[in-house]
Write a protein that holds these residues in place. Structure first.
Motif, short mmCIF file in Angstrom:
data_model
loop_
_atom_site.label_atom_id
_atom_site.label_comp_id
_atom_site.label_asym_id
_atom_site.label_seq_id
_atom_site.Cartn_x
_atom_site.Cartn_y
_atom_site.Cartn_z
N GLN A 11 0.85 -1.19 0.00
CA GLN A 11 0.00 0.00 0.00
C GLN A 11 0.89 1.24 0.00
O GLN A 11 1.60 1.48 0.98
N PRO A 12 0.92 2.00 -1.09
CA PRO A 12 0.19 1.79 -2.36
C PRO A 12 0.86 0.70 -3.18
O PRO A 12 2.00 0.33 -2.90
N GLU A 39 -3.69 -4.52 -3.31
CA GLU A 39 -3.52 -3.46 -2.32
C GLU A 39 -4.25 -3.84 -1.04
O GLU A 39 -5.40 -4.30 -1.06
N ALA A 40 -3.57 -3.64 0.09
CA ALA A 40 -4.16 -3.94 1.38
C ALA A 40 -3.63 -2.97 2.41
O ALA A 40 -2.44 -2.67 2.44
N THR A 41 -4.52 -2.47 3.25
CA THR A 41 -4.09 -1.62 4.36
C THR A 41 -3.41 -2.50 5.41
O THR A 41 -3.60 -3.71 5.43
N PRO A 42 -2.62 -1.91 6.29
CA PRO A 42 -2.01 -2.71 7.36
C PRO A 42 -3.05 -3.49 8.17
O PRO A 42 -2.81 -4.65 8.52
N PHE A 45 -4.24 -6.51 5.99
CA PHE A 45 -3.25 -7.35 5.31
C PHE A 45 -3.40 -8.83 5.64
O PHE A 45 -3.40 -9.68 4.74
N HIS A 66 4.23 -3.80 4.68
CA HIS A 66 3.82 -5.07 5.28
C HIS A 66 4.93 -6.07 5.59
O HIS A 66 4.65 -7.19 6.01
#
Length: 282
Positions: A11-12, A39-42, A45, A66
């Motif tokens: 991310q990004p 794409e994954a936010t913390p 994830f 990550h």
């Protein structure tokens, strides 16, 4: 059952060249590759990684932010991942993830084989202490550098990275605001996001540079522009972005997943030719 899938998480992630690189490797080796960017936010994830596995995911790369979270999610890890405390390459084994870190091997191969640098006996300044820095620090020490100085805006993070290296007297931490007291270095590596997207540029004391200094940004593309601009203004002898490292660490991952290490020079040259602005390891 879904076909074997591979991906890069970050991310990004829209900027990532990893899907293009792995597609090129697969084409050159005659191996069908299903590799995409996710794409994954913390916060999301871990769940995204498990959903990926449930849908046939058997291997993945992991980039900012990550890499340390990926380390914690692995049931088993290679010794170099264990030493780094960060993971950038995942392989599904049974119902669990096995973690490795190919960043350091990728950086050293790029600097030595592609750019012809001899790392032995060099003083090295490593800016940053996150997942990217953790990935390359052990490999730099193993490559025979004289001394590694780690500077981070949060000093405790630099201290923790140095402690993890287990080489007192050879791996040291330094305060960011006191860098001018550290003397000069033959290699300066940026593993931070400083100056990225904020228009503020990148500033370091010119006293860090000597007549042999090579400056390397682990970022690539627009993210590397501020640090490389500083390196040129400081009259560093050489300055490189992280695209070569990205290609080399990807080849290490590809070998783990598919059993063959692809040639990298043609892929690297094609990426350079495609966009002259490509100037961080994924």
């Amino acid at each position: 059952m879904s076909a074997a899938r591979y991906a890069v998480f970050g991310q990004p992630i829209a900027h990532s060249q990893s899907p293009r690189i792995h597609a090129a490797f697969g084409e050159a080796e005659g191996i069908a590759v299903d590799y995409r960017a996710i794409e994954a936010t913390p916060a999301a994830f871990a769940a995204a990684l498990e959903a990926f596995a449930a849908d046939g995911g058997v291997g993945a790369n992991v980039t900012l932010p990550h890499k340390e979270a990926a380390f914690a999610l692995c049931a088993t890890r290679t010794s170099r991942a264990q030493r780094a405390g960060a993971v950038n390459t995942l392989l599904r084994k049974g119902q669990a993830w096995h973690g490795d870190n190919t960043d350091g091997a990728g950086l050293v191969r790029d600097l030595t084989a592609r750019h012809g640098l001899d790392l032995r006996g060099r003083r090295v300044l490593l800016l940053g202490a996150g997942g990217a820095a953790r990935g390359v620090a052990p490999a730099l020490l193993d490559a025979g550098i004289l001394e590694l100085v780690v500077a981070n805006r949060t000093p405790e993070r630099a201290d923790a990275l140095v402690d993890a290296m287990g080489e007192p007297g050879r791996a040291l931490s330094a305060y960011w605001d006191a860098l001018r007291e550290q003397g000069d270095f033959e290699l300066i590596i940026n593993a931070t996001a400083a100056g990225r997207g904020d228009g503020a540029g990148f500033s370091l004391p010119l006293s860090l540079v000597n007549s042999l200094t090579t400056a390397v940004d682990l970022n690539y593309g627009e993210a590397a522009i501020p640090f490389l601009a500083w390196a040129r203004a400081a009259a560093c002898r050489n300055s490189f972005d992280g695209l070569g490292m990205l290609v080399e660490q990807a080849a290490e991952s590809f070998q783990q997943w598919h059993g063959v290490r692809p040639r990298t020079d043609d892929v690297y040259a094609a990426l350079r030719a495609r966009d002259a602005l490509l100037v961080t390891a994924d």
